[in-house]
Motif scaffolding. Structure first.
Motif, mmCIF file in Angstrom:
data_model
loop_
_atom_site.group_PDB
_atom_site.id
_atom_site.type_symbol
_atom_site.label_atom_id
_atom_site.label_comp_id
_atom_site.label_asym_id
_atom_site.label_seq_id
_atom_site.Cartn_x
_atom_site.Cartn_y
_atom_site.Cartn_z
ATOM 1 N N TYR A 1 -1.483 -0.825 -85.318
ATOM 2 C CA TYR A 1 -0.871 -2.019 -85.881
ATOM 3 C C TYR A 1 -1.779 -2.548 -87.000
ATOM 4 O O TYR A 1 -2.993 -2.330 -86.985
ATOM 5 C CB TYR A 1 -0.721 -3.104 -84.817
ATOM 6 N N SER B 1 -1.265 -6.726 -79.437
ATOM 7 C CA SER B 1 0.122 -6.270 -79.549
ATOM 8 C C SER B 1 0.865 -7.091 -80.596
ATOM 9 O O SER B 1 0.774 -8.327 -80.612
ATOM 10 C CB SER B 1 0.840 -6.402 -78.200
ATOM 11 N N ILE B 2 1.600 -6.403 -81.454
ATOM 12 C CA ILE B 2 2.384 -7.049 -82.499
ATOM 13 C C ILE B 2 3.797 -6.477 -82.429
ATOM 14 O O ILE B 2 3.987 -5.273 -82.588
ATOM 15 C CB ILE B 2 1.782 -6.793 -83.890
ATOM 16 N N HIS C 1 7.243 -4.921 -83.196
ATOM 17 C CA HIS C 1 7.777 -4.152 -84.320
ATOM 18 C C HIS C 1 9.132 -3.576 -83.929
ATOM 19 O O HIS C 1 9.343 -3.213 -82.768
ATOM 20 C CB HIS C 1 6.856 -2.980 -84.671
ATOM 21 N N THR C 2 10.002 -3.450 -84.910
ATOM 22 C CA THR C 2 11.224 -2.675 -84.706
ATOM 23 C C THR C 2 10.873 -1.200 -84.819
ATOM 24 O O THR C 2 9.782 -0.819 -85.276
ATOM 25 C CB THR C 2 12.272 -3.019 -85.764
ATOM 26 N N GLU D 1 10.088 -0.310 -88.331
ATOM 27 C CA GLU D 1 8.768 -0.773 -88.749
ATOM 28 C C GLU D 1 7.669 0.135 -88.205
ATOM 29 O O GLU D 1 6.674 0.403 -88.900
ATOM 30 C CB GLU D 1 8.546 -2.218 -88.291
ATOM 31 N N ILE D 2 7.852 0.644 -87.001
ATOM 32 C CA ILE D 2 6.888 1.591 -86.445
ATOM 33 C C ILE D 2 6.886 2.881 -87.246
ATOM 34 O O ILE D 2 5.822 3.438 -87.561
ATOM 35 C CB ILE D 2 7.202 1.864 -84.957
ATOM 36 N N LEU E 1 4.941 2.137 -90.557
ATOM 37 C CA LEU E 1 3.487 1.969 -90.470
ATOM 38 C C LEU E 1 2.797 3.299 -90.155
ATOM 39 O O LEU E 1 1.677 3.557 -90.627
ATOM 40 C CB LEU E 1 3.116 0.880 -89.456
ATOM 41 N N LEU F 1 -1.143 -0.309 -80.059
ATOM 42 C CA LEU F 1 0.014 0.557 -80.306
ATOM 43 C C LEU F 1 0.065 1.657 -79.259
ATOM 44 O O LEU F 1 1.134 1.970 -78.705
ATOM 45 C CB LEU F 1 -0.052 1.149 -81.713
ATOM 46 N N ILE G 1 9.246 2.192 -77.571
ATOM 47 C CA ILE G 1 8.157 2.300 -78.541
ATOM 48 C C ILE G 1 7.641 3.734 -78.590
ATOM 49 O O ILE G 1 7.382 4.274 -79.668
ATOM 50 C CB ILE G 1 7.023 1.313 -78.200
#
Length: 253
Positions: free
Chosen positions: A71, A81-82, A84-85, A88-89, A92, A120, A130
C-alpha cells in the motif's frame, strides 16, 4: 524434504528498504547469504536510487529479484491497512512491479516473482477478494510471473484459486514468526509473535525444511509445505541467525 537436494528451501529476505538519507537493513551483508531478494518498490520504502543499487547488488551475487509491492504508506512502512477496490489493487501492483521491472531490464535482469508486503500481504490472506485481486494483477502483468504468498492450513484452496486464475504460486514460511492453529502468523501485537532466540529460529527453519511444517503456539502440528523461507538480517543478531540457518540447511555459502 531433503535440505541439500533439488527441493531445498530457498531463503528470501526483504531488502532495498532504505529511503534517501535514511539507511535501513544490512543489504550488503545479507545478499550473499540468500537466494531471493524481495525489493521494495517505493510505496512503503525505497526510492529509484535505492532500487537501482539493490538490483545491482542482487545481480552481482546471482540472487533472484522479486518485486515487493505495498500500500502507498511510507509513513507507516506499509503496515497499515488501506481500503482499496480491486481495480486500485491492480493499479498499485502494476505501477510498482513495472518500475522495478524497468530497472531490472536496464541491468540485464528480470523480475522472478512478486511478494506483497506488510498490510497488503496480511489483508489478502484474510480476505479472499483481496487475494483474488492480487492474483489477477500479477497474472495481468505477466501470466508466467509467480506470486509468493504465506503458506497456511488453507494452502490447497489457495492453490486451487491460483490455478483457476492461471498464476503460478510460491508458498512462503517464516523462521522467526509464531503460527496459530490455522497456520496464520500470530499478530505482532501479541507477545511471542516474533522469535528472537537463534536456536529456536534455526530449529523452526529445519522443521520446515525437513518435516514440511511446524507446531503452532498451542502445540498443534501444521502441515505447511513451503517453497521459500523468509529470513531477516537487519541487525547483527538476525544476520547471525541467517548464517546459522544457511549452515543448518546444508547450504553454507
Amino acid at each position: 524434504m531433503d535440505p541439500c537436494g533439488e527441493n531445498a528451501l530457498k531463503l528470501n529476505c526483504d531488502l532495498g528498504e532504505s529511503y534517501g538519507a535514511w539507511q535501513m537493513g544490512n543489504d550488503e551483508a545479507v545478499m550473499p547469504l540468500i537466494d531471493m531478494a524481495n525489493v521494495a518498490c517505493g510505496f512503503h520504502a525505497s526510492d529509484p536510487n535505492i532500487m537501482v543499487r539493490t538490483v545491482q547488488l542482487a545481480a552481482r551475487h546471482g540472487v533472484e529479484i522479486g518485486a515487493h509491492p505495498a500500500y502507498f504508506d511510507l509513513y507507516g512502512f506499509g503496515r497499515r491497512s488501506i481500503p482499496h477496490t480491486a481495480d486500485e489493487i491492480h493499479a498499485l501492483i502494476w505501477y510498482q512491479v513495472g518500475a522495478l521491472d524497468g530497472i531490472c531490464r536496464a541491468h540485464g535482469q528480470r523480475i522472478a516473482y512478486v511478494k506483497p508486503h506488510g498490510a497488503l500481504n496480511n489483508d489478502m490472506m484474510q480476505d479472499p477478494a483481496i487475494l483474488e485481486a492480487v492474483m489477477r494483477a500479477v497474472h495481468g502483468y505477466d501470466p508466467d510471473l509467480p506470486l509468493m504468498i504465506p503458506v497456511t492450513r488453507f494452502h490447497d484452496s489457495h492453490r486451487a484459486v491460483a490455478r483457476e486464475i492461471g498464476v503460478p504460486l510460491l508458498l512462503e514460511a517464516f523462521a522467526d514468526r509464531a503460527y496459530d492453529n490455522d497456520g496464520q502468523l500470530v499478530s505482532r501485537k501479541l507477545e511471542g509473535a516474533v522469535h528472537h532466540d537463534q536456536t529456536r529460529i534455526v530449529d523452526q527453519a529445519r522443521s520446515f525444511a525437513e518435516r514440511g511444517g511446524v507446531f503452532s503456539v498451542e502445540q498443534q502440528w501444521l502441515d505447511l509445505p513451503a517453497d521459500s523461507l523468509c529470513v531477516h538480517g537487519d541487525n547483527p543478531e538476525s544476520l547471525a541467525a541467517v548464517k546459522a540457518i544457511r549452515e543448518a540447511l546444508g547450504q553454507a555459502a
